[in-house]
Write a protein that holds these residues in place. Sequence first.
Motif, PDB file in Angstrom:
ATOM      1  N   UNK A 121       0.837  -1.197   0.000  1.00 30.48           N
ATOM      2  CA  UNK A 121       0.000   0.000   0.000  1.00 30.48           C
ATOM      3  C   UNK A 121       0.870   1.245   0.000  1.00 30.48           C
ATOM      4  N   UNK A 122       0.277   2.401  -0.324  1.00 28.93           N
ATOM      5  CA  UNK A 122       1.032   3.659  -0.219  1.00 28.93           C
ATOM      6  C   UNK A 122       1.386   3.945   1.253  1.00 28.93           C
ATOM      7  N   UNK A 123       2.473   4.677   1.471  1.00 25.75           N
ATOM      8  CA  UNK A 123       2.858   5.051   2.831  1.00 25.75           C
ATOM      9  C   UNK A 123       1.731   5.836   3.495  1.00 25.75           C
ATOM     10  N   UNK A 124       1.549   5.598   4.783  1.00 24.75           N
ATOM     11  CA  UNK A 124       0.489   6.272   5.521  1.00 24.75           C
ATOM     12  C   UNK A 124       1.104   7.123   6.626  1.00 24.75           C
ATOM     13  N   UNK A 125       0.802   8.409   6.615  1.00 28.70           N
ATOM     14  CA  UNK A 125       1.266   9.311   7.654  1.00 28.70           C
ATOM     15  C   UNK A 125       0.290   9.238   8.823  1.00 28.70           C
ATOM     16  N   UNK A 126       0.754   8.705   9.951  1.00 29.60           N
ATOM     17  CA  UNK A 126      -0.102   8.613  11.135  1.00 29.60           C
ATOM     18  C   UNK A 126      -0.106   9.910  11.941  1.00 29.60           C
ATOM     19  N   UNK A 127       1.049  10.573  11.974  1.00 28.16           N
ATOM     20  CA  UNK A 127       1.159  11.769  12.816  1.00 28.16           C
ATOM     21  C   UNK A 127       2.232  12.694  12.260  1.00 28.16           C
ATOM     22  N   UNK A 128       1.936  13.997  12.312  1.00 29.46           N
ATOM     23  CA  UNK A 128       2.921  15.019  11.960  1.00 29.46           C
ATOM     24  C   UNK A 128       2.759  16.166  12.952  1.00 29.46           C
ATOM     25  N   UNK A 129       3.843  16.513  13.648  1.00 32.98           N
ATOM     26  CA  UNK A 129       3.800  17.599  14.618  1.00 32.98           C
ATOM     27  C   UNK A 129       3.596  18.916  13.895  1.00 32.98           C
TER      28      UNK A 129
END
Length: 132
Positions: A121-129
């Motif tokens: 799957x495509x990369x998944x961003x869970x969190x970004x400050x």
Amino acid sequence: MRKNNKVIMVMLLVLMVSLSSCKEMNTKSNAEENNAGGSVNSAGEYDDNENPEENVTREYFENVDKNYCFDDIVEEIGEPNHIEGSGEIYYVWDLADGTEAYVLFSSCDKIERIHIIDSDKPDELLYKREHN
């Protein structure tokens, strides 16, 4: 003089071989001491891919305190399986479901970003400050 050069070269070679074997033994013993469930790969690095910890899950990274630093996470789930990057350095944990959690820490040692990587799957961003 040539004989002395040969003796010195042989002594250096013996010293290099001795130091190399000491480093390998030290790496293995530290890995075994820190994480009894894993193994040491051919490069002498600790690798626990064979037995991921049960608490190293996607849910852990979804719910982790975003003010945690690297040491806090290591205390809860253990050392990362490997490190990726050049410039931005991501600490990578193999998850029980076969995916990987990539965690970037800021210069003040807080979690900056968390990505979940699944080869299918495509990369998944869970969190970004967020920065003000």
